[in-house]
Write an enzyme that holds these catalytic residues in place. Structure first.
Site, PDB file in Angstrom:
ATOM      1  N   CYS A 242       0.807  -1.219   0.000  1.00 16.35           N
ATOM      2  CA  CYS A 242       0.000   0.000   0.000  1.00 16.35           C
ATOM      3  C   CYS A 242       0.844   1.275   0.000  1.00 16.35           C
ATOM      4  O   CYS A 242       0.310   2.373  -0.051  1.00 16.35           O
ATOM      5  CB  CYS A 242      -0.967   0.006   1.179  1.00 16.35           C
ATOM      6  SG  CYS A 242      -0.179   0.390   2.755  1.00 16.35           S
ATOM      7  N   CYS A 264       2.467  -3.967   5.656  1.00 15.33           N
ATOM      8  CA  CYS A 264       1.889  -3.537   6.917  1.00 15.33           C
ATOM      9  C   CYS A 264       1.541  -4.756   7.748  1.00 15.33           C
ATOM     10  O   CYS A 264       0.957  -5.717   7.242  1.00 15.33           O
ATOM     11  CB  CYS A 264       0.597  -2.749   6.681  1.00 15.33           C
ATOM     12  SG  CYS A 264       0.845  -1.202   5.825  1.00 15.33           S
ATOM     13  N   CYS A 270      -3.830  -1.796   5.908  1.00 12.58           N
ATOM     14  CA  CYS A 270      -3.248  -1.946   4.574  1.00 12.58           C
ATOM     15  C   CYS A 270      -4.373  -2.057   3.524  1.00 12.58           C
ATOM     16  O   CYS A 270      -4.351  -1.376   2.498  1.00 12.58           O
ATOM     17  CB  CYS A 270      -2.366  -3.191   4.545  1.00 12.58           C
ATOM     18  SG  CYS A 270      -1.201  -3.241   3.174  1.00 12.58           S
TER      19      CYS A 270
END
Lengths: 288, 227, 252
Positions: A242, A264, A270
């Site tokens: 992301c 993440c 995320c």
């Protein structure tokens, strides 16, 4: 909800006992309250303390979220979520903002919590002083008399051996200038979120039979030295899915040739970012 | 400076049928500042016993031992420690020190105990060791490994490090060669000159004749032995 | 301060019907070293334990700077124990944290009284290692890697770093080689002189007592049977038991 169970698994007497312990813990922030931990239908180490605390807090109107190392979709998180779906029939969600009760193992969600939410931590070893003082009788006395020099010995040893405070998780904190507390094995990156948090934070250690708590907006300070101040650290990278640079990242080895990626650890965070159009270096859209 | 009055001493040997041995009775004499009194009498007459009583090492059965105004016979340990620190010096026949402590420090110790700054105390120690012909290469070694004569000289240096107003000397010239004997006698004369009251035991008759102003025959105080 | 640092009056400790120690009275001034000698089981360690607060006495008073430590609340006594008092155990394992580096061991008392500057703590620890003749290069080694004599010196550094006034030692030279003992004794004497410490040293070794202590208390069956100037007690013992004790050891 299965009719074979009382609401949220625990019998009324147990629930009352745990709630009393929770109230005491909230009244004395950071103090470890002993409680009569029950056998749960899962092994110690799988979050029996957190499950009992969650069960004692749940009401039929609640929405529950369960995360394990930030992820909603790992075995531990899935099985605890299913457990409460079955025994309490409460609504569940993977979205931090939608949940009223969040049980967590080793993370604090990236999305800031708000008033009215309860965060329940699973705790393996509640006693921060045990590393250097194995006698429980002695550690209790040290808490009572605020003799916390030993805690700094642990940090001193870190710096002496590694040149910096190498403790990267379960980093000890001082609550409201009084009790030293183990925040459970969250990464020290999450430590600042403990302090002044609008949510109620509850900690349950099933095997060790201890409950402790941080009421909303409690001041929590990470221990450090004047010349080696506390630093919340994370991998020096952005999420490869992301693109987030401010979240705590997991490192994932992707092949046998040393290839790796960062993503993440908070899967909800995320996914929300990707839904909003953020793209990382190795996002499927980019790689495809 | 030193006054002995009607002093007596006996030992009770509890482990030998509680035998009581009387070794001294009715002892009395006085030593004025700048004066040296030699204790005489044959071996076993009680010279060393008398000297050790003045030092506070042996307890008196009765009588008084006044050194600089303090009655050692009735003084508390704390008072005796203070007396030994600044007013009463003692050169015994044997050197008793913590092993491995360098000679230089052994000699400086009485001064350090008085709070003399370390550099000054060590400098004084070195001067004395030099005067007493202890080679400089030995100063950093412990005297426990030295020969008898060297140990005796270290002991003397230690005893003369601080200018005590009262001094006890037990055979200070024994086991010394002519040169060093001369040095020690010089030290004693210098101590007398600055006003020290000295009680000594000297088997060396020539030395006794030179430094002692008078002799006290201890045999006079020896009780008649029960047969 | 003009009065005694420590004043003990009529102290008694019983283990049921058995006497640990009884009718013990003495006082101690800064700069003084008091030796307590006697055989095993004579009550000397019990007495030291009561003085340090490790054991609770049954009767009598322990006045530290005029205040009775027996009447103090535990928190206050524990503060004293880590600031103004020091306790050197016979076995360094009882007095050291074996899993913590030498520097951490020495630094613990500093951190316990609020030191929060790593560099300063380390500098002080390093200075103290030097004072007890441990190479500063070993500051990060754990005591396990040290010899017995070094462990004992480390224990002393750890205890003295906060500048205590009263040091209690239980057989500090026991179990050490003779040459190592000597070095330790010399170190202790220098520290007593430099820091003006008051020391109570429990030992069954009369040679150690002679070299270190100004005054001596001889204990037997929990009672003090003779007390006085060290060399007087050893050279002209009055009590039958003391005579036996002195005559039982090899000439020193």
């Amino acid at each position: 909800m299965s009719e074979a169970y009382t609401f949220a698994y625990l019998d009324d007497a147990t629930k009352r006992m745990i709630r009393r312990a929770l109230l005491k813990a909230l009244a004395v922030p950071g103090y470890q309250v002993p409680f009569a931990s029950r056998e749960m239908p899962m092994p110690y180490g799988w979050g029996t303390g957190g499950v009992q605390v969650t069960a004692a807090c749940l009401t039929p109107e609640d929405t529950l979220k369960v995360i394990d190392q930030g992820a909603d979709d790992t075995t531990n998180a899935v099985s605890i979520r299913r457990f409460f779906e079955r025994t309490a029939g409460v609504a569940v969600s993977e979205h931090t903002a939608e949940a009223s009760v969040i049980q967590t193992r080793h993370r604090i969600p990236e999305k800031p919590l708000s008033e009215g939410q309860i965060l329940v931590y699973q705790v393996p070893i509640p006693e921060p002083l045990r590393f250097l003082e194995p006698r429980e009788s002695e550690t209790r006395k040290m808490h009572a008399l605020e003799e916390y020099g030993l805690m700094h010995v642990k940090l001193y040893e870190d710096i002496a051996r590694h040149g910096a405070i190498a403790t990267s998780y379960a980093y000890p904190v001082r609550v409201e200038g009084r009790y030293v507390m183990d925040p459970s094995p969250i990464p020290k990156f999450d430590n600042p979120k403990l302090s002044n948090n609008p949510a109620i934070q509850l900690f349950g250690a099933g095997r060790e039979q201890r409950i402790y708590a941080l009421p909303p907006y409690t001041q929590v300070v990470s221990l450090d030295f004047e010349d080696h101040p506390f630093e919340p650290t994370k991998a020096e990278a952005a999420c490869d899915l992301c693109g987030a640079t401010e979240s705590y990242l997991d490192e994932v080895i992707v092949d046998d040739a040393g290839g790796r990626m960062f993503c993440c650890s908070d899967t909800d965070f995320c996914a929300s970012r990707r839904d909003a159009g953020h793209i990382g270096r190795l996002a499927p859209e980019v790689v495809a | 400076m030193i006054e002995i009055e009607n002093l007596s001493k006996s030992f009770t040997l509890h482990n030998q049928g509680a035998a009581v041995i009387s070794v001294l009775s009715g002892a009395h004499f006085a030593v004025a500042p700048g004066e040296c009194v030699a204790l005489t009498g044959q071996s076993g007459a009680g010279k060393s016993t008398l000297m050790r009583m003045i030092w506070g090492n042996y307890r008196a059965a009765s009588g008084a031992i006044r050194v600089g105004g303090l009655d050692v016979a009735t003084a508390t340990p704390r008072e005796i420690i203070a007396l030994r620190r600044d007013r009463l010096g003692y050169v015994s026949q044997f050197l008793r020190v913590v092993p491995r402590v360098p000679t230089r420090r052994v000699v400086a110790e009485p001064l350090l105990a008085l709070g003399v700054p370390e550099p000054d105390a060590l400098a004084r120690a070195e001067t004395l060791l030099d005067t007493l012909n202890i080679p400089e290469r030995l100063w950093d070694l412990s005297p426990t490994t030295f020969s008898g004569g060297e140990q005796q000289r270290v002991n003397i240096a230690r005893g003369f490090a601080h200018p005590y107003p009262a001094l006890l000397l037990d055979e200070p010239t024994a086991s010394l060669d002519a040169t060093n004997r001369e040095v020690v006698l010089g030290l004693i004369e210098a101590a007398k000159a600055r006003g020290a009251a000295i009680v000594g035991i000297f088997h060396d008759a020539a030395a006794r004749a030179r430094v002692a102003d008078r002799a006290v025959d201890v045999t006079r105080f020896t009780p008649a032995r029960a047969a | 301060m003009s009065g005694p640092l420590l004043e003990v009056v009529g102290l008694e400790k019983r283990y049921g019907a058995r006497i640990g120690c009884t009718e013990v009275s003495f006082d101690l001034y800064p700069g003084e070293v008091l030796g307590i000698v006697g055989e095993s089981g004579s009550g000397k360690s019990t007495l030291l334990g009561c003085l340090a607060g490790h054991l609770s006495a049954d009767a009598g008073h322990i006045l530290y700077k005029g205040r009775d430590t027996r009447a103090m609340a535990e928190p206050e006594r524990r503060v004293l124990a880590r600031t103004e008092w020091a306790f050197v155990h016979q076995n360094p394992r009882d007095g050291l944290r074996m899993g913590v580096s030498a520097g951490g061991n020495v630094g613990e008392r500093l951190m316990a009284v609020g030191a929060r500057h790593y560099g300063d703590i380390r500098a002080t620890a390093s200075d103290w290692l030097g004072r007890v003749e441990i190479d500063a290069g070993r500051i990060d080694d754990r005591p396990r890697a040290f010899s017995g004599g070094m462990q004992q010196r480390l224990q002393i550094a750890r205890n003295l770093v906060t500048g205590p006034r009263l040091v209690m030692m239980d057989e500090p030279t026991g179990g050490l080689d003779v040459s190592v003992q000597a070095r330790l004794l010399d170190l202790l004497r220098a520290l007593v002189r430099e820091m003006g410490l008051a020391v109570i040293i429990v030992t069954h070794d009369l040679a150690v007592a002679r070299l270190l202590a100004d005054r001596l208390m001889v204990m037997k069956d929990g009672r003090v049977i003779e007390a006085g100037l060290t060399d007087q007690v050893l050279d002209d013992p009055q009590a039958a038991y003391t005579q036996l004790l002195v005559s039982s050891v090899l000439q020193v």
